[in-house]
Design an enzyme around this catalytic site. Sequence first.
Site, PDB file in Angstrom:
ATOM      1  N   ASP A  87      49.624  40.549  35.719  1.00 32.25           N
ATOM      2  CA  ASP A  87      48.321  39.968  35.438  1.00 32.25           C
ATOM      3  C   ASP A  87      47.234  40.995  35.728  1.00 32.25           C
ATOM      4  O   ASP A  87      47.513  42.125  36.137  1.00 32.25           O
ATOM      5  CB  ASP A  87      48.091  38.679  36.239  1.00 32.25           C
ATOM      6  CG  ASP A  87      48.048  38.927  37.746  1.00 32.25           C
ATOM      7  OD1 ASP A  87      48.252  40.089  38.174  1.00 32.25           O
ATOM      8  OD2 ASP A  87      47.830  37.961  38.502  1.00 32.25           O
TER       9      ASP A  87
ATOM     10  N   ASP B 252      43.736  41.421  37.902  1.00 29.87           N
ATOM     11  CA  ASP B 252      42.905  40.883  38.980  1.00 29.87           C
ATOM     12  C   ASP B 252      41.611  41.686  39.065  1.00 29.87           C
ATOM     13  O   ASP B 252      41.647  42.913  39.216  1.00 29.87           O
ATOM     14  CB  ASP B 252      43.644  40.967  40.323  1.00 29.87           C
ATOM     15  CG  ASP B 252      44.874  40.072  40.359  1.00 29.87           C
ATOM     16  OD1 ASP B 252      44.773  38.928  39.914  1.00 29.87           O
ATOM     17  OD2 ASP B 252      45.925  40.536  40.830  1.00 29.87           O
TER      18      ASP B 252
ATOM     19  N   ASP C 185      42.557  36.954  36.533  1.00 29.21           N
ATOM     20  CA  ASP C 185      41.964  36.245  37.662  1.00 29.21           C
ATOM     21  C   ASP C 185      40.661  36.932  38.075  1.00 29.21           C
ATOM     22  O   ASP C 185      40.656  38.135  38.347  1.00 29.21           O
ATOM     23  CB  ASP C 185      42.923  36.214  38.855  1.00 29.21           C
ATOM     24  CG  ASP C 185      44.187  35.412  38.566  1.00 29.21           C
ATOM     25  OD1 ASP C 185      44.191  34.670  37.562  1.00 29.21           O
ATOM     26  OD2 ASP C 185      45.155  35.528  39.333  1.00 29.21           O
TER      27      ASP C 185
END
Length: 497
Positions: A328, A330, A421
Amino acid sequence: MMPLKRRKVSSSTGAASTSDSRDDAFKFPQVVVFLLERKMGSSRRNFLTELGRKKGFRVDEVFTESVTHVVSEKNWADEVRGWLSSRGHDSTAAHLVDVSWLTESLSAGCPVCVLQRHRLTERPASSVDEAAAFSMPVYACQRRSALDHRNVVFTDALSLLAENAELDEDAGRALAFRRAAAALKAFPEPLTDARQIRGCPCLGRHSLRVVQDILEDGTSHEVEATRRSERFRAMKLLTGIFGVGTKTASEWFGEGIRNLSELRRSGRVLNRAQRAGVTHYDDLTRAVTKAEADAVARIVEEAVGAELPGARVVLVGGFRRGKPSGHDVDLLITHPQEGLEEGLIPKVVARLEARDFLLYHKSSRKSHTEASAAPACPASSMDRFERCLSICKVPTPEGRDDGALGGDDERGRCWRAARVDLTVCPFSQFAFALLGWTGSKLFERELRRWATHEKDMSLSSHALYDNKQREYLQAATEAQIFAHLSLEYVPPSQRNA
């Protein structure tokens, strides 16, 4: 309720006569077990003693000539003989076995044959010198762990066993494997002989056995069996769905669900996050490249800058540690003028939605204040910043970034789905948040453990609190946090524990 009275331990002669008079009470009177407390500990010894007796084994409290099996844990054969000899006991007639013999016997319901792998081994003549010469700090935060290390085959095997333990929700076993893998990542040379790591911290018997199997056979049968197991493969697939944790995946597995097709046919009602996870499963389980992460950072930075000029957006997580890919993206956001960052997430989300960048998002408000967090409440590994968890349309290298990311045609789309995120923190907490969000997960855990046990402090992604002085310690940089903790500064690229 009255407390249970502790059972008295009688003298050697008394214990022996009592045991002899009760031979007929045991299923296997020809086998007499003595558990060595050295390195095992009294609590574990008491537990195994009671468990063995419930299973019909004769387990004596003291060593006598009747003992046929001396069971120990984390001891060499010469150490056990020396310990018994110092107390006037002759162990030549007894089997000196590892605790694994007892656990296997308890599982089988009868004493199993003593195989070579059960017998305690002699300490190699050179191992004492090697252990004394080789020194590695116990805490991972005291060590430097680069991405490229020399023992990948061993760390991959231990990491797989850790992952399997996590899927079984066995946190203790998972942590033991993670710490063992971290120690081998920091080992300075290729591992070719198990004697090289005698005295190496965090390597228990189970991890050492895996290492020994790989050294001898080129692979670990336990690791390969785990990799092939139906449960591991199914749980890994199901927990790979965005919004699905181990508990939910375990429930689905118990219902016979093994893959996405079976999940779709099951009729299970999925929440919004899980529906997005199933829809974009192939993209979300594909690694995000550094180029893709940089593209996301540019898009978010543009949206943040439009709402709050002067704000800072930093790519954290594995990419900050130098990883070429990750699962992912961040991003940590702050502003030098404290207070201006509050309420930023909804504004940024609105801009990203207008750009057709978001496929799914869920935002949470800031819930951390010094008054509520300490000193009564200990620091938590989970921070409470303003945050947005999302799935976004990430431009692919061949795609065009013309201000809109539309186009859902799978055959010619210019984007892929990826988890992104966003976390917003006050500037006064930025150094702590940057440290916490850089990772690795084990490195951060070890930092908090060091703070608690060695410095009597509480560390989180919000602050560092000195429990002795009863005050917060201020820090503008990560290096200052390390200094407060009396640790040598470790740069992000060396935090891959």
